[in-house]
Write a protein that holds these residues in place. Structure first.
Motif, PDB file in Angstrom:
ATOM      1  N   ARG A 224       0.822  -1.216   0.000  1.00  0.00           N
ATOM      2  CA  ARG A 224       0.000   0.000   0.000  1.00  0.00           C
ATOM      3  C   ARG A 224       0.858   1.268   0.000  1.00  0.00           C
ATOM      4  O   ARG A 224       0.575   2.222  -0.745  1.00  0.00           O
ATOM      5  N   ASP A 225       1.887   1.319   0.813  1.00  0.00           N
ATOM      6  CA  ASP A 225       2.720   2.533   0.876  1.00  0.00           C
ATOM      7  C   ASP A 225       3.437   2.785  -0.448  1.00  0.00           C
ATOM      8  O   ASP A 225       3.468   3.921  -0.943  1.00  0.00           O
ATOM      9  N   ARG A 226       4.003   1.754  -1.037  1.00  0.00           N
ATOM     10  CA  ARG A 226       4.713   1.930  -2.320  1.00  0.00           C
ATOM     11  C   ARG A 226       3.754   2.366  -3.414  1.00  0.00           C
ATOM     12  O   ARG A 226       4.053   3.277  -4.197  1.00  0.00           O
ATOM     13  N   LEU A 227       2.588   1.726  -3.472  1.00  0.00           N
ATOM     14  CA  LEU A 227       1.617   2.101  -4.493  1.00  0.00           C
ATOM     15  C   LEU A 227       1.070   3.502  -4.248  1.00  0.00           C
ATOM     16  O   LEU A 227       0.761   4.226  -5.205  1.00  0.00           O
ATOM     17  N   GLY A 228       0.975   3.906  -2.978  1.00  0.00           N
ATOM     18  CA  GLY A 228       0.548   5.273  -2.679  1.00  0.00           C
ATOM     19  C   GLY A 228       1.521   6.304  -3.232  1.00  0.00           C
ATOM     20  O   GLY A 228       1.098   7.352  -3.744  1.00  0.00           O
ATOM     21  N   ARG A 229       2.811   6.011  -3.153  1.00  0.00           N
ATOM     22  CA  ARG A 229       3.796   6.945  -3.711  1.00  0.00           C
ATOM     23  C   ARG A 229       3.701   6.990  -5.232  1.00  0.00           C
ATOM     24  O   ARG A 229       3.833   8.063  -5.846  1.00  0.00           O
TER      25      ARG A 229
END
Length: 476
Positions: A224-229
């Motif tokens: 989730r964090d990587r895709l959010g970036r």
């Protein structure tokens, strides 16, 4: 048996819940073993599992291995015991089958395994070994079936199909006028296999030349964090998180295009994605990667589009073509709904039940040719075979009674409380498989118990400690 069931998220978890519910509705007695989750369908009985000696060592390597060992032990305590079980249906792969397969073979219960996704490339030899004792397979997707064949499983033991759809709980398909122009939707866990990063990259490229495009990804997971970036690199991308099923249906019904960009990794791959099938049922045009094809479930190639897995250029071209062609979207929606009609859960459950019957018939034919000699062996052992009337050698001299090439079968009387007195029940001649000899001894023991109980002799209602200690009576 499934390691996880709802409310744990995932396609396999929902598959187990729906199949169990349909089997209970069909009048079957279903017992369910699971490690994580809590939603046991009404009418199904949970199988309690607890740590045992056989599960402590596997637990160091894999909790799934330990769980399989605990289930193998718990099978003895289900209603009717192992002989009251028609079959064991495992939802998993070679990890659980490595333990459960030999256990089911020893208990004389056929094992069927549903493999929900393509198999790991790291354990090919281990999988080949683990699948030896599996009577039948249900492979979700042709790619999964091909993986099983590559690991030595005969094609006659494999049924390739897909999961089912709860069509009765789904809303009717939305007309083209009710769909939001430019809305692209994807549904799936936020993990590397789903490759949502590729979809976000392709969306940003499309959005440069097309105003009003939106991408909504429903799901949660470790990326989730990587895709959010990645999503923050441009406007229009929303990570909606895990949504209730009704909200997922609403989102799919409003979308112009559904996209699934899954790729195959060394340790995991896609089977037949349920989210894509649900989009078809709701009349939404579907685009999937070449590693997430819907074969053999959807046979009409015009019902959905395929792009080269891992290729952003191919994905951009596929999405642009569908967005620009309203007639193609309408045609894909119609063909998709037609394909989904055959995937209603009652229909899929009947196919699984038919496969049960086919597998059980094949096992019966196999046993008649080899292990099926158990009944004849028992008759011979209890009447004409010399070993049946031989006096039991007493410990420690009993080893002197063996002849080279013979197999002597020993077993203790369950519940007798005797640990130092074992009795030889038969001597099988050279060439008889040890497995068959052990099964014959078990059946002979059961028949002797029944005979003793029928006599209703005082102290001999069953073969417990008093009779076990009387060697002369036991031999007679």
């Amino acid at each position: 048996m499934s390691y996880r069931i709802p409310p744990e998220p995932g396609g396999m978890e929902r598959h187990v819940e729906c199949l169990t519910r349909e089997q209970v509705a069909a009048g079957h007695q279903v017992s369910l073993a699971f490690r994580h989750g809590a939603c046991v369908p009404d009418g199904a009985a949970p199988i309690p599992t607890r740590p045992c000696a056989a599960s402590r060592v596997p637990a160091v390597v894999s909790d799934r291995l330990a769980f399989a060992a605990q289930v193998a032990r718990a099978l003895r305590g289900v209603p009717g015991g192992p002989r009251g079980v028609d079959l064991v249906h495992l939802h998993g792969d070679h990890v659980e089958a490595l333990v459960l397969g030999p256990a089911c073979r020893r208990l004389g219960v056929p094992l069927i395994v549903t493999v929900h996704a393509t198999l790991s490339e790291r354990h090919r030899r281990l999988a080949r070994h683990a699948f030896r004792h599996v009577a039948g397979f249900v492979a979700l997707g042709e790619a999964t079936a091909a993986d099983l064949r590559a690991r030595g499983v005969e094609a006659r033991r494999i049924l390739a199909m897909s999961s089912g759809l709860e069509l009765s709980r789904m809303p009717p398909p939305s007309p083209a006028s009710a769909r939001e122009p430019g809305l692209i939707v994807s549904v799936g866990a936020l993990n590397p296999m789903k490759d949502h990063g590729l979809l976000i990259e392709a969306f940003h490229r499309l959005a440069r030349d097309r105003r009003g495009l939106r991408l909504v990804i429903a799901g949660d997971g470790p990326e989730r964090d990587r895709l959010g970036r990645l999503a923050a690199a441009g406007p229009g991308v929303k990570l909606a998180g895990a949504l209730p099923r009704e909200e997922v249906y609403d989102l799919l019904g409003r979308a112009q295009v559904f996209v699934l960009a899954s790729r195959r990794l060394a340790g995991k791959g896609e089977g037949v994605p349920t989210a894509a099938l649900e989009a078809l049922a709701l009349g939404t045009p579907v685009i999937v990667s070449s590693h997430a094809t819907l074969d053999p479930v959807v046979t009409n190639p015009n019902a959905y589009r395929v792009f080269a897995s891992g290729s952003a250029d191919s994905l951009v071209a596929a999405v642009a073509t569908v967005l620009d062609d309203a007639s193609a979207r309408e045609r894909m929606g119609t063909l998709g709904r037609q394909a989904a009609e055959a995937l209603d859960w009652p229909v899929v459950a009947r196919r699984v039940e038919e496969w049960y019957a086919t597998t059980l018939r094949r096992v019966a034919r196999r046993d008649r040719g080899s292990g099926g000699r158990r009944g004849a062996l028992c008759a011979a052992l209890s009447s004409t075979h010399p070993a049946a009337s031989e006096p039991a050698p007493t410990s420690p001299e009993r080893g002197n009674a063996r002849r080279k090439g013979d197999v002597i079968v020993y077993f203790a009387c369950p519940g007798a409380g005797v640990t130092d007195e074992w009795s030889p029940t038969a001597r099988i001649s050279r060439g008889m498989p040890r497995r068959v000899a052990c099964l014959a001894a078990n059946e002979l023991y059961a028949s002797l118990r029944a005979t003793s109980a029928a006599r209703e002799e005082p102290g001999k209602g069953n073969l417990r400690a008093p009779l076990m200690r009387n060697k002369e009576s036991w031999s007679r």
